[in-house]
Write a protein that holds these residues in place. Structure first.
Motif, PDB file in Angstrom:
ATOM      1  N   ALA A  24       8.819  15.243   1.107  1.00 14.81           N
ATOM      2  CA  ALA A  24       9.396  15.311  -0.245  1.00 14.81           C
ATOM      3  C   ALA A  24       8.865  14.177  -1.101  1.00 14.81           C
ATOM      4  O   ALA A  24       8.595  13.090  -0.623  1.00 14.81           O
ATOM      5  N   GLN A  25       8.709  14.455  -2.395  1.00 17.21           N
ATOM      6  CA  GLN A  25       8.257  13.423  -3.320  1.00 17.21           C
ATOM      7  C   GLN A  25       9.359  12.388  -3.503  1.00 17.21           C
ATOM      8  O   GLN A  25      10.536  12.715  -3.520  1.00 17.21           O
ATOM      9  N   ARG A  26       8.963  11.111  -3.627  1.00 20.70           N
ATOM     10  CA  ARG A  26       9.919  10.048  -3.820  1.00 20.70           C
ATOM     11  C   ARG A  26      10.351   9.988  -5.261  1.00 20.70           C
ATOM     12  O   ARG A  26       9.583  10.277  -6.175  1.00 20.70           O
ATOM     13  N   THR A  27      11.574   9.642  -5.458  1.00 20.32           N
ATOM     14  CA  THR A  27      12.095   9.459  -6.820  1.00 20.32           C
ATOM     15  C   THR A  27      12.195   7.995  -7.120  1.00 20.32           C
ATOM     16  O   THR A  27      12.250   7.149  -6.225  1.00 20.32           O
ATOM     17  N   VAL A  35       0.845  -1.196   0.000  1.00 22.46           N
ATOM     18  CA  VAL A  35       0.000   0.000   0.000  1.00 22.46           C
ATOM     19  C   VAL A  35       0.875   1.239   0.000  1.00 22.46           C
ATOM     20  O   VAL A  35       1.833   1.333   0.792  1.00 22.46           O
ATOM     21  N   ARG A  36       0.559   2.184  -0.874  1.00 27.07           N
ATOM     22  CA  ARG A  36       1.213   3.492  -0.865  1.00 27.07           C
ATOM     23  C   ARG A  36       0.149   4.580  -0.911  1.00 27.07           C
ATOM     24  O   ARG A  36      -0.965   4.368  -1.420  1.00 27.07           O
ATOM     25  N   LEU A  37       0.523   5.744  -0.387  1.00 26.99           N
ATOM     26  CA  LEU A  37      -0.424   6.844  -0.262  1.00 26.99           C
ATOM     27  C   LEU A  37       0.083   8.060  -1.015  1.00 26.99           C
ATOM     28  O   LEU A  37       1.279   8.378  -0.979  1.00 26.99           O
ATOM     29  N   VAL A  38      -0.840   8.738  -1.704  1.00 28.58           N
ATOM     30  CA  VAL A  38      -0.526   9.954  -2.456  1.00 28.58           C
ATOM     31  C   VAL A  38      -1.490  11.045  -2.025  1.00 28.58           C
ATOM     32  O   VAL A  38      -2.505  10.778  -1.364  1.00 28.58           O
ATOM     33  N   ASP A  39      -1.168  12.279  -2.399  1.00 30.69           N
ATOM     34  CA  ASP A  39      -2.075  13.361  -1.994  1.00 30.69           C
ATOM     35  C   ASP A  39      -3.408  13.268  -2.727  1.00 30.69           C
ATOM     36  O   ASP A  39      -4.465  13.499  -2.141  1.00 30.69           O
ATOM     37  N   HIS A  40      -3.392  12.899  -4.003  1.00 28.37           N
ATOM     38  CA  HIS A  40      -4.643  12.639  -4.712  1.00 28.37           C
ATOM     39  C   HIS A  40      -4.340  11.913  -6.013  1.00 28.37           C
ATOM     40  O   HIS A  40      -3.206  11.909  -6.485  1.00 28.37           O
ATOM     41  N   ALA A  41      -5.355  11.255  -6.569  1.00 31.91           N
ATOM     42  CA  ALA A  41      -5.238  10.531  -7.833  1.00 31.91           C
ATOM     43  C   ALA A  41      -6.349  10.990  -8.767  1.00 31.91           C
ATOM     44  O   ALA A  41      -7.394  11.458  -8.310  1.00 31.91           O
ATOM     45  N   LEU A  91       4.663  10.428   9.229  1.00 34.55           N
ATOM     46  CA  LEU A  91       4.510  11.850   8.920  1.00 34.55           C
ATOM     47  C   LEU A  91       3.166  12.386   9.421  1.00 34.55           C
ATOM     48  O   LEU A  91       3.071  13.517   9.887  1.00 34.55           O
ATOM     49  N   ALA A  92       2.136  11.530   9.323  1.00 31.67           N
ATOM     50  CA  ALA A  92       0.808  11.970   9.760  1.00 31.67           C
ATOM     51  C   ALA A  92       0.784  12.234  11.254  1.00 31.67           C
ATOM     52  O   ALA A  92       0.024  13.084  11.730  1.00 31.67           O
ATOM     53  N   ALA A  93       1.608  11.503  12.008  1.00 28.52           N
ATOM     54  CA  ALA A  93       1.644  11.705  13.452  1.00 28.52           C
ATOM     55  C   ALA A  93       2.076  13.119  13.806  1.00 28.52           C
ATOM     56  O   ALA A  93       1.718  13.650  14.856  1.00 28.52           O
ATOM     57  N   GLY A  94       2.847  13.750  12.917  1.00 29.95           N
ATOM     58  CA  GLY A  94       3.266  15.133  13.147  1.00 29.95           C
ATOM     59  C   GLY A  94       2.392  16.149  12.452  1.00 29.95           C
ATOM     60  O   GLY A  94       2.759  17.317  12.360  1.00 29.95           O
ATOM     61  N   GLY A  95       1.259  15.693  11.913  1.00 28.20           N
ATOM     62  CA  GLY A  95       0.327  16.615  11.260  1.00 28.20           C
ATOM     63  C   GLY A  95       0.583  16.799   9.782  1.00 28.20           C
ATOM     64  O   GLY A  95      -0.095  17.588   9.132  1.00 28.20           O
ATOM     65  N   ALA A  96       1.566  16.077   9.224  1.00 26.73           N
ATOM     66  CA  ALA A  96       1.904  16.275   7.808  1.00 26.73           C
ATOM     67  C   ALA A  96       0.779  15.840   6.883  1.00 26.73           C
ATOM     68  O   ALA A  96       0.624  16.386   5.793  1.00 26.73           O
ATOM     69  N   ALA A  97      -0.017  14.818   7.307  1.00 26.31           N
ATOM     70  CA  ALA A  97      -1.099  14.358   6.435  1.00 26.31           C
ATOM     71  C   ALA A  97      -2.090  15.478   6.164  1.00 26.31           C
ATOM     72  O   ALA A  97      -2.567  15.661   5.046  1.00 26.31           O
ATOM     73  N   ALA A  98      -2.407  16.242   7.216  1.00 23.94           N
ATOM     74  CA  ALA A  98      -3.330  17.360   7.027  1.00 23.94           C
ATOM     75  C   ALA A  98      -2.719  18.418   6.125  1.00 23.94           C
ATOM     76  O   ALA A  98      -3.405  19.034   5.306  1.00 23.94           O
ATOM     77  N   VAL A  99      -1.391  18.632   6.262  1.00 26.36           N
ATOM     78  CA  VAL A  99      -0.726  19.622   5.414  1.00 26.36           C
ATOM     79  C   VAL A  99      -0.740  19.180   3.964  1.00 26.36           C
ATOM     80  O   VAL A  99      -0.991  19.975   3.049  1.00 26.36           O
ATOM     81  N   VAL A 100      -0.483  17.886   3.730  1.00 31.34           N
ATOM     82  CA  VAL A 100      -0.525  17.370   2.362  1.00 31.34           C
ATOM     83  C   VAL A 100      -1.910  17.546   1.774  1.00 31.34           C
ATOM     84  O   VAL A 100      -2.072  17.930   0.607  1.00 31.34           O
ATOM     85  N   GLN A 150       5.514   5.263  -7.791  1.00 32.63           N
ATOM     86  CA  GLN A 150       6.835   5.775  -7.439  1.00 32.63           C
ATOM     87  C   GLN A 150       6.739   7.028  -6.572  1.00 32.63           C
ATOM     88  O   GLN A 150       7.581   7.255  -5.698  1.00 32.63           O
ATOM     89  N   ARG A 151       5.695   7.832  -6.780  1.00 34.23           N
ATOM     90  CA  ARG A 151       5.556   9.069  -6.005  1.00 34.23           C
ATOM     91  C   ARG A 151       4.870   8.855  -4.662  1.00 34.23           C
ATOM     92  O   ARG A 151       4.871   9.741  -3.812  1.00 34.23           O
ATOM     93  N   GLY A 152       4.271   7.668  -4.467  1.00 34.57           N
ATOM     94  CA  GLY A 152       3.552   7.413  -3.237  1.00 34.57           C
ATOM     95  C   GLY A 152       4.472   7.067  -2.075  1.00 34.57           C
ATOM     96  O   GLY A 152       5.631   6.677  -2.251  1.00 34.57           O
ATOM     97  N   LEU A 153       3.937   7.230  -0.862  1.00 29.69           N
ATOM     98  CA  LEU A 153       4.662   6.896   0.358  1.00 29.69           C
ATOM     99  C   LEU A 153       4.127   5.576   0.913  1.00 29.69           C
ATOM    100  O   LEU A 153       2.908   5.387   0.980  1.00 29.69           O
ATOM    101  N   PRO A 154       5.009   4.644   1.332  1.00 32.34           N
ATOM    102  CA  PRO A 154       4.524   3.438   2.005  1.00 32.34           C
ATOM    103  C   PRO A 154       3.708   3.800   3.239  1.00 32.34           C
ATOM    104  O   PRO A 154       3.924   4.856   3.845  1.00 32.34           O
ATOM    105  N   LEU A 155       2.795   2.926   3.604  1.00 32.35           N
ATOM    106  CA  LEU A 155       1.864   3.222   4.690  1.00 32.35           C
ATOM    107  C   LEU A 155       2.592   3.598   5.982  1.00 32.35           C
ATOM    108  O   LEU A 155       2.232   4.589   6.631  1.00 32.35           O
ATOM    109  N   ALA A 156       3.604   2.841   6.364  1.00 35.06           N
ATOM    110  CA  ALA A 156       4.306   3.118   7.618  1.00 35.06           C
ATOM    111  C   ALA A 156       4.947   4.494   7.594  1.00 35.06           C
ATOM    112  O   ALA A 156       4.894   5.252   8.574  1.00 35.06           O
TER     113      ALA A 156
END
Length: 364
Positions: A357-360, A221-227, A284-293, A273-279
């Motif tokens: 940062a976006q993954r490469t 599973v990977r997560l992106v800001d939107h699809a 990042l979400a624990a620090g509020g980054a998910a809401a920022v994204v 490739q641009r998505g983040l693994p769930l963990a």
């Protein structure tokens, strides 16, 4: 002096060419007793043979039933017009032999038909379908039940991989639970399951639990800001997309064909490739980054001219959530229009520092 030659074996000796006859089984004994009684008595009624024959054989009911069934199987009893008659063993043997020959002939006809059908399917029809698939074939489905059945059949048919992209909104939980079961069955067959979901799901506990259930099964599973739209690719051979991304529930396109599938697979790999693994996304979400994204995605989609409803569908959140995000952003930036908010945020470096940062491709 040579010893006298041994005499030739007698027909009854153990070394005879024919092995000694085996003693009859208890069932054969019962059948023989009934058979001899019927021959002695002569024809009797189909409904009263028991009363006529049983007293003379002295067997229990179970043994009599077994013996009579064997007589019928051996064709030694003929039942016609309500009358049971003993049949000569030679006649019965001829009947059984004829029946066997008839079954053998039918088997040969069936085998020949199978051979013809197999040749037709493998040499005529399958190549024709393969040529059609290699070009491009599409199905347009609007019936809800047909769409659901198609998705189920395709998922269960996967042997190599299933790759899915989900922009939202999320379906009801019973549907997600059924989807988990289908993914489990697919992985049990050896298929690799990859899923891309919006990062905003981490803000909703029940969807966050669903993502964990998915990874616990072995899915990636990977997560992106939107699809942009829903996408399912099975074994790299079939793709399912909405007929209209703005109204994904109305129709579904099923696309087969290697030429077009290459484009959809390339699109999927870009999001993967641009998505983040769930963990990593949860950290990042624990620090509020998910809401920022999510806020950043809202701004980008706002600047593209999308309405609150359209943004909510793309980010898999409620319309009121988008309205609150827009109001907070505009208030924080001190602007009065959505477009101005997009321009300000694009130029504000502090905002960019809070976004992962976006993954490469090299990092994956």
């Amino acid at each position: 002096m040579l010893p006298p030659a041994a005499p030739p074996p007698s027909p009854s000796s153990p070394s005879s060419a024919h092995p000694p006859a085996q003693p009859p089984s208890p069932t054969e004994d019962a059948a023989l007793s009934l058979y001899l009684a019927l021959r002695t008595h002569g024809p009797c009624g189909e409904d009263d043979w028991w009363e006529v024959l049983v007293p003379s054989v002295g067997l229990n009911d179970e043994r009599i039933a077994q013996g009579w069934a064997l007589l019928r199987d051996l064709e030694l009893v003929q039942v016609a017009d309500g009358t049971c008659t003993a049949v000569e063993p030679e006649t019965a043997l001829a009947e059984i032999t004829n029946a066997y020959r008839a079954r053998t002939a039918e088997h040969m006809r069936t085998a020949t038909a199978l051979q013809v059908s197999t040749r037709s399917l493998t040499e005529v029809f399958r190549p024709a379908v393969a040529r059609e698939t290699a070009a491009i074939a599409t199905e347009y489905l609007t019936n809800k039940m047909l769409k659901r059945q198609m998705m189920t059949d395709l998922t269960l048919s996967a042997r190599v991989s299933t790759e899915s992209l989900h922009p939202g909104p999320m379906p009801p939980m019973p549907y997600l639970e059924r989807s988990l079961e289908l993914d489990r069955m697919s992985m049990e067959k050896g298929a690799r399951v990859r899923c891309v979901y919006p990062v905003s799901l981490l803000l909703t506990p029940k969807y966050a639990r669903y993502l964990h259930d998915l990874t616990d099964l072995g899915a990636e599973v990977r997560l992106v800001d939107h699809a942009p739209y829903d996408l399912l690719i099975v074994d790299g051979l079939v793709a399912c997309i909405p007929g209209d991304p703005e109204h994904p529930g109305e129709a579904m396109l099923v696309i087969r064909g290697s030429a077009l599938l290459r484009s959809y697979r390339s699109l999927y790999e870009d999001f993967w490739q641009r998505g983040l693994p769930l963990a990593e996304a949860e950290s990042l979400a624990a620090g509020g980054a998910a809401a920022v994204v999510q806020e950043r995605a809202v701004v980008r989609l706002m600047a593209s001219g999308l309405s609150d409803d359209q943004i909510a569908r793309k980010l898999a959140v409620h319309r009121r959530t988008i309205q609150r995000s827009v109001a907070k952003l505009m208030d924080r930036l001190g602007v009065s229009s959505r477009f101005e908010a997009g321009l300000r945020l694009a130029q504000e470096p502090e905002f960019g520092l809070t976004v992962p940062a976006q993954r490469t491709p090299a990092e994956n």
